[in-house]
Design a protein around this motif. Sequence first.
Motif, PDB file in Angstrom:
ATOM      1  N   GLU A 103      -6.519  29.656   9.939  1.00  0.00           N
ATOM      2  CA  GLU A 103      -5.699  28.749  10.726  1.00  0.00           C
ATOM      3  C   GLU A 103      -4.766  27.961   9.820  1.00  0.00           C
ATOM      4  O   GLU A 103      -5.177  27.398   8.810  1.00  0.00           O
ATOM      5  N   LYS A 104      -3.504  27.932  10.177  1.00  0.00           N
ATOM      6  CA  LYS A 104      -2.539  27.136   9.428  1.00  0.00           C
ATOM      7  C   LYS A 104      -2.616  25.687   9.902  1.00  0.00           C
ATOM      8  O   LYS A 104      -2.589  25.410  11.086  1.00  0.00           O
ATOM      9  N   ARG A 105      -2.745  24.793   8.937  1.00  0.00           N
ATOM     10  CA  ARG A 105      -2.840  23.376   9.255  1.00  0.00           C
ATOM     11  C   ARG A 105      -1.754  22.610   8.530  1.00  0.00           C
ATOM     12  O   ARG A 105      -1.167  23.090   7.569  1.00  0.00           O
ATOM     13  N   GLU A 106      -1.495  21.409   8.995  1.00  0.00           N
ATOM     14  CA  GLU A 106      -0.418  20.591   8.434  1.00  0.00           C
ATOM     15  C   GLU A 106      -0.949  19.199   8.125  1.00  0.00           C
ATOM     16  O   GLU A 106      -1.681  18.610   8.923  1.00  0.00           O
ATOM     17  N   PHE A 107      -0.602  18.696   6.943  1.00  0.00           N
ATOM     18  CA  PHE A 107      -1.036  17.376   6.514  1.00  0.00           C
ATOM     19  C   PHE A 107       0.148  16.609   5.933  1.00  0.00           C
ATOM     20  O   PHE A 107       1.073  17.210   5.379  1.00  0.00           O
ATOM     21  N   GLU A 108       0.086  15.297   6.046  1.00  0.00           N
ATOM     22  CA  GLU A 108       1.066  14.424   5.404  1.00  0.00           C
ATOM     23  C   GLU A 108       0.316  13.409   4.553  1.00  0.00           C
ATOM     24  O   GLU A 108      -0.785  12.984   4.896  1.00  0.00           O
ATOM     25  N   GLY A 109       0.935  13.029   3.435  1.00  0.00           N
ATOM     26  CA  GLY A 109       0.312  12.029   2.586  1.00  0.00           C
ATOM     27  C   GLY A 109       1.081  11.833   1.299  1.00  0.00           C
ATOM     28  O   GLY A 109       2.162  12.408   1.101  1.00  0.00           O
ATOM     29  N   TYR A 110       0.528  11.008   0.433  1.00  0.00           N
ATOM     30  CA  TYR A 110       1.159  10.686  -0.852  1.00  0.00           C
ATOM     31  C   TYR A 110       0.697  11.680  -1.913  1.00  0.00           C
ATOM     32  O   TYR A 110      -0.505  11.951  -2.043  1.00  0.00           O
ATOM     33  N   LEU A 111       1.638  12.208  -2.662  1.00  0.00           N
ATOM     34  CA  LEU A 111       1.326  13.185  -3.701  1.00  0.00           C
ATOM     35  C   LEU A 111       0.719  12.461  -4.903  1.00  0.00           C
ATOM     36  O   LEU A 111       1.371  11.636  -5.536  1.00  0.00           O
ATOM     37  N   ILE A 112      -0.516  12.780  -5.207  1.00  0.00           N
ATOM     38  CA  ILE A 112      -1.227  12.140  -6.315  1.00  0.00           C
ATOM     39  C   ILE A 112      -1.120  12.964  -7.590  1.00  0.00           C
ATOM     40  O   ILE A 112      -0.915  12.442  -8.677  1.00  0.00           O
ATOM     41  N   SER A 113      -1.257  14.280  -7.458  1.00  0.00           N
ATOM     42  CA  SER A 113      -1.131  15.152  -8.623  1.00  0.00           C
ATOM     43  C   SER A 113      -0.691  16.532  -8.166  1.00  0.00           C
ATOM     44  O   SER A 113      -0.891  16.906  -7.011  1.00  0.00           O
ATOM     45  N   SER A 114      -0.083  17.273  -9.076  1.00  0.00           N
ATOM     46  CA  SER A 114       0.387  18.610  -8.741  1.00  0.00           C
ATOM     47  C   SER A 114       0.284  19.520  -9.954  1.00  0.00           C
ATOM     48  O   SER A 114       0.416  19.087 -11.095  1.00  0.00           O
ATOM     49  N   GLY A 115       0.038  20.788  -9.673  1.00  0.00           N
ATOM     50  CA  GLY A 115      -0.109  21.787 -10.724  1.00  0.00           C
ATOM     51  C   GLY A 115      -0.690  23.035 -10.079  1.00  0.00           C
ATOM     52  O   GLY A 115      -0.257  23.442  -8.999  1.00  0.00           O
ATOM     53  N   GLU A 116      -1.684  23.618 -10.717  1.00  0.00           N
ATOM     54  CA  GLU A 116      -2.371  24.749 -10.101  1.00  0.00           C
ATOM     55  C   GLU A 116      -3.026  24.309  -8.785  1.00  0.00           C
ATOM     56  O   GLU A 116      -3.074  25.045  -7.814  1.00  0.00           O
ATOM     57  N   ASN A 117      -3.520  23.064  -8.789  1.00  0.00           N
ATOM     58  CA  ASN A 117      -4.019  22.418  -7.576  1.00  0.00           C
ATOM     59  C   ASN A 117      -3.234  21.134  -7.354  1.00  0.00           C
ATOM     60  O   ASN A 117      -2.797  20.491  -8.311  1.00  0.00           O
ATOM     61  N   SER A 118      -3.046  20.770  -6.102  1.00  0.00           N
ATOM     62  CA  SER A 118      -2.339  19.542  -5.767  1.00  0.00           C
ATOM     63  C   SER A 118      -3.254  18.633  -4.965  1.00  0.00           C
ATOM     64  O   SER A 118      -4.053  19.101  -4.145  1.00  0.00           O
ATOM     65  N   GLU A 119      -3.122  17.325  -5.204  1.00  0.00           N
ATOM     66  CA  GLU A 119      -3.922  16.336  -4.489  1.00  0.00           C
ATOM     67  C   GLU A 119      -3.015  15.441  -3.669  1.00  0.00           C
ATOM     68  O   GLU A 119      -1.971  14.992  -4.147  1.00  0.00           O
TER      69      GLU A 119
END
Length: 274
Positions: A127-143
Amino acid sequence: MEERLKEIKDWFEDLIDEETAELLAKYSLGGKVEFKIEEAKKIPGKVAFVGRVVKIEKREAKNGREFYRLLVKDDEGSAFVYLWDEAKELVYSGDLSEGDFVKFIAINKNGFFSVNSGDDVEILRKEKREFEGYLISSGENSEIFSGKLMKFKGEIKAERGSYVRVRVEGEKIVDYEVLKENVFERIEKIVPGRYVNVKGFVIGLGEDLGKNAEITVSDKESSIDVVLWDEWRKIYFEVDIGDLIMIFNAYAKHEDVTKLHCGRSSYILLEKIY
């Protein structure tokens, strides 16, 4: 088939309907059958069914053995599915996640289902889901922070602290959009009674009162005291004068002077100067 059907109907008597009896007869003769969850609960041994994974919880048995408990639903019922051994690696790797539609071949134990092999878990649709929020970190994984910290697989090319919308399939980012880059308010414009975001430098350390501790933050034009509650009290012991700090979702409260309060619904990013 007719003989086997009669045997099954005689055995279960009034516990199952005609349709379920026919499915059982077919299944017992080697046919590939997928049952509804409530039907599957009535069938001892190994049984196949399809459902949507609603909730995933990591648990530990009394002997220390780890497993995942899944709440699975279809349009008529629900059941718990326990993933052990190789099967649980599908959750750990992110291949299986909440919202997925999955076919399980599981062992029925009194209406609870256990799966050991990854081959007995077939993900039919993510299932495709959608979220909004503040970008804390990004790279191979994003938070992303939106009341809680969420981690997804994939990179988001944006400044830390940007407000973003991500579309994910399972736990993997398939698309994203930067909605707002500058989410921080000027300290002098802060109005009490609201949740705000602030970016600045630590210019002072107040007292540690045990339940909370205070620091002072400046954006070079104005300054404000920040009260650190709960898990964020640790920042008081990590911070040095001059460190860059980004505070998300802090509550502005006026008590003689306006202060920001950071608790469980807040998030803090700290960048050390050294």
